[in-house]
Each structure stands twice: as structure tokens, then as C-alpha cells.
Write an enzyme that holds these catalytic residues in place. Structure first.
Site, PDB file in Angstrom:
ATOM      1  N   VAL A 179      47.064  47.687  40.137  1.00 61.18           N
ATOM      2  CA  VAL A 179      48.049  46.595  40.118  1.00 61.18           C
ATOM      3  C   VAL A 179      47.835  45.651  41.299  1.00 61.18           C
ATOM      4  CG1 VAL A 179      49.785  47.946  38.873  1.00 61.18           C
ATOM      5  CG2 VAL A 179      49.759  47.980  41.365  1.00 61.18           C
ATOM      6  N   SER A 223      49.600  44.868  30.093  1.00 65.98           N
ATOM      7  CA  SER A 223      49.123  45.013  31.487  1.00 65.98           C
ATOM      8  C   SER A 223      49.706  43.910  32.384  1.00 65.98           C
ATOM      9  CB  SER A 223      47.592  45.024  31.559  1.00 65.98           C
ATOM     10  OG  SER A 223      47.072  46.266  31.111  1.00 65.98           O
ATOM     11  N   PRO A 224      51.030  43.763  32.403  1.00 68.71           N
ATOM     12  CA  PRO A 224      51.625  42.648  33.158  1.00 68.71           C
ATOM     13  C   PRO A 224      51.486  42.748  34.670  1.00 68.71           C
ATOM     14  CG  PRO A 224      53.333  44.138  32.357  1.00 68.71           C
ATOM     15  CD  PRO A 224      52.046  44.575  31.714  1.00 68.71           C
ATOM     16  N   GLY A 266      43.290  43.159  36.927  1.00 71.91           N
ATOM     17  CA  GLY A 266      42.314  42.784  35.900  1.00 71.91           C
ATOM     18  C   GLY A 266      42.424  43.763  34.751  1.00 71.91           C
ATOM     19  N   TYR A 273      46.948  55.855  21.414  1.00 75.68           N
ATOM     20  CA  TYR A 273      47.431  56.216  22.747  1.00 75.68           C
ATOM     21  C   TYR A 273      47.591  57.737  22.860  1.00 75.68           C
ATOM     22  CZ  TYR A 273      48.590  51.245  23.390  1.00 75.68           C
ATOM     23  OH  TYR A 273      48.543  49.880  23.498  1.00 75.68           O
TER      24      TYR A 273
HETATM   25  N1  LIG Z   1      47.301  45.643  22.770  1.00 80.74           N
HETATM   26  C1  LIG Z   1      46.435  46.117  23.640  1.00 80.74           C
HETATM   27  O1  LIG Z   1      45.208  45.983  23.491  1.00 80.74           O
HETATM   28  C2  LIG Z   1      46.958  46.869  24.839  1.00 80.74           C
HETATM   29  C3  LIG Z   1      46.080  47.274  25.857  1.00 80.74           C
HETATM   30  C4  LIG Z   1      46.632  47.960  26.943  1.00 80.74           C
HETATM   31  C5  LIG Z   1      47.990  48.217  27.016  1.00 80.74           C
HETATM   32  N2  LIG Z   1      48.810  47.841  25.990  1.00 80.74           N
HETATM   33  C6  LIG Z   1      50.264  48.090  26.029  1.00 80.74           C
HETATM   34  O2  LIG Z   1      50.760  47.511  27.207  1.00 80.74           O
HETATM   35  C7  LIG Z   1      51.472  48.495  27.969  1.00 80.74           C
HETATM   36  C8  LIG Z   1      51.309  48.172  29.415  1.00 80.74           C
HETATM   37  O3  LIG Z   1      49.949  48.296  29.837  1.00 80.74           O
HETATM   38  P1  LIG Z   1      49.591  48.855  31.290  1.00 80.74           P
HETATM   39  O4  LIG Z   1      50.148  50.215  31.451  1.00 80.74           O
HETATM   40  O5  LIG Z   1      48.151  48.640  31.504  1.00 80.74           O
HETATM   41  O6  LIG Z   1      50.438  47.824  32.185  1.00 80.74           O
HETATM   42  P2  LIG Z   1      51.067  47.764  33.622  1.00 80.74           P
HETATM   43  O7  LIG Z   1      52.529  47.889  33.503  1.00 80.74           O
HETATM   44  O8  LIG Z   1      50.529  46.503  34.218  1.00 80.74           O
HETATM   45  O9  LIG Z   1      50.470  48.982  34.461  1.00 80.74           O
HETATM   46  C9  LIG Z   1      51.153  50.212  34.585  1.00 80.74           C
HETATM   47  C10 LIG Z   1      50.272  51.170  35.344  1.00 80.74           C
HETATM   48  O10 LIG Z   1      50.164  50.742  36.711  1.00 80.74           O
HETATM   49  C11 LIG Z   1      50.642  51.797  37.555  1.00 80.74           C
HETATM   50  N3  LIG Z   1      51.266  51.253  38.767  1.00 80.74           N
HETATM   51  C12 LIG Z   1      50.901  51.551  40.044  1.00 80.74           C
HETATM   52  N4  LIG Z   1      51.639  50.885  40.923  1.00 80.74           N
HETATM   53  C13 LIG Z   1      52.519  50.158  40.202  1.00 80.74           C
HETATM   54  C14 LIG Z   1      53.546  49.264  40.570  1.00 80.74           C
HETATM   55  N5  LIG Z   1      53.823  48.973  41.858  1.00 80.74           N
HETATM   56  N6  LIG Z   1      54.241  48.674  39.583  1.00 80.74           N
HETATM   57  C15 LIG Z   1      53.968  48.938  38.292  1.00 80.74           C
HETATM   58  N7  LIG Z   1      53.008  49.795  37.884  1.00 80.74           N
HETATM   59  C16 LIG Z   1      52.282  50.406  38.843  1.00 80.74           C
HETATM   60  C17 LIG Z   1      51.596  52.571  36.692  1.00 80.74           C
HETATM   61  O11 LIG Z   1      51.759  53.868  37.254  1.00 80.74           O
HETATM   62  P3  LIG Z   1      53.193  54.606  37.149  1.00 80.74           P
HETATM   63  O12 LIG Z   1      53.303  55.052  35.737  1.00 80.74           O
HETATM   64  O13 LIG Z   1      53.041  55.739  38.095  1.00 80.74           O
HETATM   65  O14 LIG Z   1      54.224  53.612  37.557  1.00 80.74           O
HETATM   66  C18 LIG Z   1      50.856  52.570  35.375  1.00 80.74           C
HETATM   67  O15 LIG Z   1      49.788  53.505  35.414  1.00 80.74           O
HETATM   68  C19 LIG Z   1      50.898  49.841  27.506  1.00 80.74           C
HETATM   69  O16 LIG Z   1      51.820  50.905  27.659  1.00 80.74           O
HETATM   70  C20 LIG Z   1      50.656  49.552  26.042  1.00 80.74           C
HETATM   71  O17 LIG Z   1      51.858  49.737  25.325  1.00 80.74           O
HETATM   72  C21 LIG Z   1      48.307  47.159  24.919  1.00 80.74           C
END
Ligand SMILES: NC(=O)c1ccc[n+]([C@@H]2O[C@H](COP(=O)([O-])OP(=O)(O)OC[C@H]3O[C@@H](n4cnc5c(N)ncnc54)[C@H](OP(=O)(O)O)[C@@H]3O)[C@@H](O)[C@H]2O)c1
Length: 310
Positions: free
Chosen positions: A230, A220-221, A225, A52
């Protein structure tokens, strides 16, 4: 915040955790506010990975530099990180050398003596389970890593590792949101020839994890996709958002809490890995830890997200 003892460990963990994949460009103050907001909401568990950030261990370093944790502050939190992706390839590497080097890099970047949980990030087609076992034994004996898990792994891949690895596999981090839910949706429509949803993409990973006390961590909750934005507030999901907004009003929480609750309501006792860097969103999502969605509400979200209940 709902907490539980993570099976296979002695750790008490929250069911909503904070992922730090997106903090590379954040200032010290922004990182501190984000983490403090999480801690105030009961989130004491932080998810990292060596890859990361913009360079090796970039987000781990950003976190440590901003937080400057004392040893007692360090002990109050759970630090999880991952190894196994080589970004410059890209390829995957579960060799003994790579795992050891990655963990040493994470310890240095995080400024800590130990990692609470190390996950193997994505399955390596060239995995040699005996090498993984040698690396895990050494990391465990030296106290550098306390518990081990995997990410994006199928039951067969975990069984292969378990043939050689003696430590329990405590977690499997997998992509899961209400709009990206093949893990859950396939089983609901099993054996339906006319439905794509019936196709198994993961060999029954969710049931396998439940049967083996492996905690599923949902990454990515809120993404619709694969990193494509989101679903919350998206015009692509009008029906789902209408249901989420109605439930948010009913439970007196923000919409993001309802999206979180769709995962925490599942009896597998999963952990939701938030990726937002916005403190208000972290606080809002944390409220979804314990929202008691009814069965009818849970299925209504599932259906309006596009899945079939045959
Ligand atoms: N194991 C794996 O292969 C893997 C892969 C990917 C991720 N991960 C882990 O999972 C975590 C979460 O993944 P993710 O960041 O893709 O998940 P996410 O919580 O679904 O998405 C967050 C992203 O969406 C944006 N966003 C825009 N509008 C939003 C809203 N209304 N509510 C929430 N978020 C909004 C956020 O921007 P803002 O920051 O501006 O809110 C941020 O860029 C990562 O930090 C990582 O630790 C693991």
C-alpha cells in the site's frame, strides 16, 4: 455511508464495498467480525470471485460457512461474484459451459439461490459474445443471476458483448488508486507527446462507463501498483502521505478515509472495493464515503502521487 441506486438495477448500494479476496485463512470469528464491522459502517455489498482463495470457490465457501446467513440476512445484502478466470491455465474462459458451471459452483459455495451481480472477471481473447448471451439469458431466466457486469474491460470489449447480450452491463470493476490512476490521469494529459501519462492504456474506459451508466468499481484502492504493497505510510510516497495526513486532520478522519475519498469524490459515482481484512481499517475507510475533498485537495493528492497536471 453514501448510497445510490445502481443504474440498470433496482439495488440501493453503498459507494464503499467489501472485497473478500483475502479471507481464506481467516477464522469464522474473524470473518464474522469483519463483516459485522462492515455492516455497522453501512457496507451491505460484498465482492467475491470463483477464483478467490486456495481452491475453487474457496473464499465464497469461507464466507458462507462463517456467516451462516438466514434468508432474511441474505436479502439484506448484495452479493457480487465473478467468473471467467481459469487459474490452473492460467487462461480466461467466457464459454457458455464455463460461465454456467462457475455460477452453479458459486451458488453452492455461497449457499444462496441467487447472485445479485455476476461480473466477467478479465477479458477472454477467445470470447464468443453469442455464447455469453446464451449463458446470461439462461442464468437470468432461471433467477440464478439478477444483474450482469464486467471487470477489466475496455469500451470496445464491452461494445462487442453488448452486440449480443440483452441485459444491461451494470458495472466494470477496474484497478484504481491515487497512485495507480491511468484511468483518470491519461485524460488530464491527453495529446502531450513528451508525457507517458498521455498514452491511452484503456481506450477511454472511464468516460465510456460514465456515458453508458456503467458503474466503475475501484479494486486495490490502496495498493501502490499491482499488489506491491500500500502507498499509505510508504516511504516511497512521502509527499502524498504528508498531504493525506494533513487532510485527515482537517476532516477528522483516519488517513485511509482520505485515500478512499479520493475515489468517492470523483463525480463518476464509483464504488471503492476494499480488500483489507482488518476491521479497524474497514471502519476507517468507510468514513471516506462522503468526505467532501475540494477540487484543490483532490488535485494536490493526484500531483503528489506522481501525476502531472500540465
Ligand atoms: N476485478 C479484479 O480483477 C480484482 C483484482 C484484485 C482485487 N479485486 C477485488 O478488490 C478487492 C480489493 O483488492 P486489494 O485487497 O488488492 O485492495 P486494497 O484494499 O488496496 O489492499 C488490501 C491489502 O493491503 C493490506 N494493507 C496493508 N496495510 C494497509 C493499510 N494501511 N490500509 C489498507 N490495507 C493495508 C491489507 O492487509 P490487511 O488485511 O492486514 O489490512 C490487504 O492485504 C479484493 O478483495 C477483490 O474483491 C478485484
Amino acid at each position: 455511508m453514501k448510497t445510490f441506486t445502481l443504474p440498470g438495477t433496482e439495488l440501493t448500494v453503498p459507494n464503499v464495498v467489501l472485497g473478500l479476496m483475502r479471507i481464506q485463512e481467516k477464522t469464522d470469528e474473524e470473518v464474522r467480525t469483519l463483516v459485522k464491522t462492515a455492516r455497522d459502517a453501512g457496507i451491505s455489498f460484498f465482492d467475491h470471485a470463483d477464483v478467490y482463495g486456495s481452491g475453487p470457490h474457496g473464499c465464497e465457501k469461507r464466507f458462507a460457512e462463517a456467516m451462516q446467513l438466514t434468508s432474511s440476512e441474505r436479502e439484506q445484502i448484495v452479493l457480487q461474484t465473478k467468473a471467467g478466470i481459469v487459474r490452473e491455465g492460467p487462461y480466461f474462459d467466457f464459454s457458455y459451459e464455463h460461465i454456467i458451471e462457475s455460477v452453479n459452483g458459486s451458488l453452492a459455495a455461497l449457499g444462496t439461490d441467487y447472485i445479485d451481480i455476476l461480473l466477467l472477471h478479465r477479458p477472454d481473447a477467445l470470447v464468443e459474445p453469442d455464447e455469453v448471451a446464451r449463458a446470461f439469458d439462461e442464468l437470468s431466466a432461471s433467477g440464478k443471476v439478477r444483474s450482469f457486469g464486467v471487470s477489466n474491460h475496455t469500451p470496445g470489449q464491452i461494445e462487442l458483448l453488448r452486440k449480443s447480450v440483452s441485459q444491461p452491463v451494470v458495472a466494470n470493476q477496474l484497478q484504481l488508486s491515487v497512485t495507480h490512476a491511468p484511468l483518470v490521469a491519461q485524460g488530464v494529459a491527453a495529446n502531450m507527446q513528451a508525457l507517458d501519462q498521455s498514452i491511452s492504456r484503456d481506450s477511454g474506459t472511464l468516460d465510456y462507463c460514465r456515458l453508458n451508466d456503467i458503474t466503475v468499481q475501484a479494486w486495490s484502492p490502496f495498493q501502490a501498483g499491482f499488489f506491491n504493497g500500500v502507498f499509505l505510510g510508504s516511504p516511497d510516497y512521502p509527499e502524498l502521505n504528508a498531504v493525506i495526513d494533513r487532510l485527515a486532520a482537517k476532516y477528522d478522519v483516519p488517513a485511509i478515509a482520505v485515500a478512499t475519498a479520493w475515489i468517492t469524490r470523483h463525480p463518476a459515482q464509483m464504488q471503492v472495493v476494499l480488500g483489507t481484512t482488518n476491521p479497524d481499517r474497514v471502519a476507517g475507510a468507510a468514513l471516506g464515503s462522503d468526505v467532501p475533498l475540494t477540487r484543490a485537495e483532490w488535485y494536490e493528492m493526484f500531483r503528489t502521487a506522481g501525476y502531472t497536471v500540465p
